[in-house]
Write an enzyme that holds these catalytic residues in place. Structure first.
Site, short mmCIF file in Angstrom:
data_model
loop_
_atom_site.label_atom_id
_atom_site.label_comp_id
_atom_site.label_asym_id
_atom_site.label_seq_id
_atom_site.Cartn_x
_atom_site.Cartn_y
_atom_site.Cartn_z
N GLY A 54 45.68 23.04 -47.24
CA GLY A 54 45.06 22.73 -48.52
C GLY A 54 44.08 21.57 -48.53
O GLY A 54 43.18 21.51 -49.36
N GLU A 109 45.91 14.37 -48.39
CA GLU A 109 46.63 15.51 -48.99
C GLU A 109 45.79 16.12 -50.10
O GLU A 109 45.05 15.42 -50.79
CB GLU A 109 47.93 15.01 -49.63
CG GLU A 109 49.13 14.98 -48.71
CD GLU A 109 49.85 16.34 -48.67
OE1 GLU A 109 49.23 17.37 -48.99
OE2 GLU A 109 51.03 16.34 -48.32
N ASP A 110 45.97 17.42 -50.32
CA ASP A 110 45.34 18.06 -51.47
C ASP A 110 46.10 17.72 -52.75
O ASP A 110 45.53 17.35 -53.76
CB ASP A 110 45.27 19.59 -51.27
CG ASP A 110 46.61 20.20 -50.85
OD1 ASP A 110 47.57 19.45 -50.59
OD2 ASP A 110 46.69 21.44 -50.80
N ASP A 113 53.36 17.25 -55.08
CA ASP A 113 54.13 17.95 -56.11
C ASP A 113 55.54 17.33 -56.14
O ASP A 113 55.76 16.30 -56.77
CB ASP A 113 54.11 19.44 -55.72
CG ASP A 113 54.84 20.33 -56.67
OD1 ASP A 113 55.04 19.95 -57.82
OD2 ASP A 113 55.22 21.45 -56.27
N LYS A 141 51.07 15.62 -59.23
CA LYS A 141 51.92 16.05 -60.35
C LYS A 141 53.02 15.01 -60.49
O LYS A 141 54.16 15.23 -60.09
CB LYS A 141 52.54 17.42 -60.06
CG LYS A 141 51.55 18.55 -59.94
CD LYS A 141 52.30 19.86 -59.75
CE LYS A 141 51.39 20.97 -59.29
NZ LYS A 141 52.14 22.17 -58.86
N PHE A 162 50.79 25.17 -62.04
CA PHE A 162 50.30 25.63 -60.75
C PHE A 162 48.77 25.64 -60.76
O PHE A 162 48.15 26.20 -61.65
CB PHE A 162 50.84 27.03 -60.45
CG PHE A 162 50.65 27.41 -59.03
CD1 PHE A 162 51.46 26.90 -58.04
CD2 PHE A 162 49.61 28.27 -58.67
CE1 PHE A 162 51.27 27.23 -56.71
CE2 PHE A 162 49.40 28.61 -57.35
CZ PHE A 162 50.23 28.10 -56.36
N VAL A 163 48.17 25.01 -59.77
CA VAL A 163 46.70 24.93 -59.72
C VAL A 163 46.16 25.56 -58.44
O VAL A 163 46.87 25.64 -57.43
CB VAL A 163 46.21 23.46 -59.83
CG1 VAL A 163 46.47 22.89 -61.21
CG2 VAL A 163 46.84 22.57 -58.76
N ASP A 169 45.60 27.14 -52.70
CA ASP A 169 45.66 28.60 -52.73
C ASP A 169 46.70 29.16 -53.68
O ASP A 169 47.63 28.47 -54.10
CB ASP A 169 45.99 29.14 -51.32
CG ASP A 169 47.46 28.89 -50.97
OD1 ASP A 169 47.90 27.73 -51.01
OD2 ASP A 169 48.18 29.87 -50.70
N ARG A 175 41.15 29.45 -52.31
CA ARG A 175 40.87 28.11 -51.77
C ARG A 175 39.39 27.77 -51.89
O ARG A 175 39.02 26.61 -51.94
CB ARG A 175 41.24 28.03 -50.28
CG ARG A 175 42.73 28.15 -50.00
CD ARG A 175 43.00 27.81 -48.55
NE ARG A 175 44.31 28.25 -48.08
CZ ARG A 175 45.44 27.58 -48.23
NH1 ARG A 175 45.44 26.42 -48.86
NH2 ARG A 175 46.58 28.05 -47.77
P1 IMP Z 1 55.40 18.96 -52.24
O1 IMP Z 1 56.06 18.86 -50.89
O2 IMP Z 1 56.30 19.65 -53.24
O3 IMP Z 1 54.87 17.65 -52.75
O4 IMP Z 1 54.22 19.99 -52.10
C1 IMP Z 1 53.08 19.73 -51.40
C2 IMP Z 1 52.38 21.00 -50.98
O5 IMP Z 1 52.71 22.13 -51.78
C3 IMP Z 1 50.89 20.80 -51.13
O6 IMP Z 1 50.31 20.23 -49.98
C4 IMP Z 1 50.41 22.23 -51.41
O7 IMP Z 1 50.16 22.89 -50.21
C5 IMP Z 1 51.58 22.89 -52.13
N1 IMP Z 1 51.40 22.87 -53.60
C6 IMP Z 1 52.05 22.09 -54.49
N2 IMP Z 1 51.66 22.33 -55.75
C7 IMP Z 1 50.73 23.31 -55.66
C8 IMP Z 1 49.92 23.99 -56.65
O8 IMP Z 1 49.98 23.75 -57.87
N3 IMP Z 1 49.06 24.92 -56.16
C9 IMP Z 1 48.94 25.22 -54.84
N4 IMP Z 1 49.67 24.61 -53.89
C10 IMP Z 1 50.56 23.66 -54.30
#
Ligand code: IMP
Length: 184
Positions: A54, A109-110, A113, A141, A162-163, A169, A175
């Site tokens: 991402g 990071e993109d 979450d 988030k 969700f974005v 993606d 993407r």
């Molecule tokens: P985390 O480990 O829950 O913080 O998630 C991080 C990863 O989940 C990011 O690097 C994304 O690849 C994916 N992700 C989290 N939220 C979204 C979203 O809203 N859309 C798309 N990918 C997401």
């Protein structure tokens, strides 16, 4: 589906997406972050590590806003699969190639979450004994965090939805959208 970039709404797999952050907003905020990073890392020759998949578009735009000698590398982790919710189970798919000992590391990071990926990466990076580790994310988030997260540079705080787009993606597509869209 993707044939008209000016289209206000997009419908993919019966899901509706509407714009959340425009191309212009992303561009302006990325320039601000680049300026801040330039000031903070002056004289330090940092290495920026893009978290794949991402982070690739944000990384490409961000490095061009940093006026320093820097290096890049890439790491790939997996937690979502094709799902829209983190599995909570983060695993390393591809490690960095560079030697990170005594380096100033900035992870790109993109989106953050639950924060589980960030926690995993932070522990992983610490094993390499770098001089410093910081994190930059385009999107955060904040209210969704499941673990305590420290992020040094945040592009935008966004609600718990969700974005997609600008590197992010849905089932591996979208993407390449130039802006960030949110699922209705
Ligand atoms: P985390 O480990 O829950 O913080 O998630 C991080 C990863 O989940 C990011 O690097 C994304 O690849 C994916 N992700 C989290 N939220 C979204 C979203 O809203 N859309 C798309 N990918 C997401």
């Amino acid at each position: 589906m993707l044939n008209n970039r000016t289209e206000f709404e997009r419908v993919v797999y019966d899901e509706k997406f509407r714009p959340l952050i425009t191309e212009k907003q992303v561009r302006e905020r990325t320039a601000e972050l680049g300026k801040q990073i330039t000031e903070d890392y002056r004289g330090l020759h940092p290495i920026l590590i893009c978290v794949l998949n991402g982070g690739f578009i944000f990384m490409a735009d961000l490095v061009r806003q940093i006026e320093l000698d820097l290096e890049v590398d890439f790491i790939r982790i997996s937690s979502y699969g094709d799902a829209m919710k983190s599995s909570g189970n983060v695993r390393l798919v591809k490690d960095v190639n560079a030697e990170l000992k005594n380096r100033h590391v900035l992870l790109v990071e993109d989106i953050v979450d639950t924060g589980l990926s960030l926690q995993f990466l932070s522990e992983k990076m610490a094993e390499y004994d770098p001089a410093s580790i910081k994190f930059v994310t385009l999107l955060w988030k904040k209210e969704k965090a499941r673990v305590e997260t420290h992020i040094d540079y945040v592009g935008f705080e966004i609600p718990d939805s969700f974005v997609v787009g600008y590197g992010l993606d849905h089932k591996q597509i979208l993407r390449n959208l130039p802006a960030v869209y949110v699922m209705d």
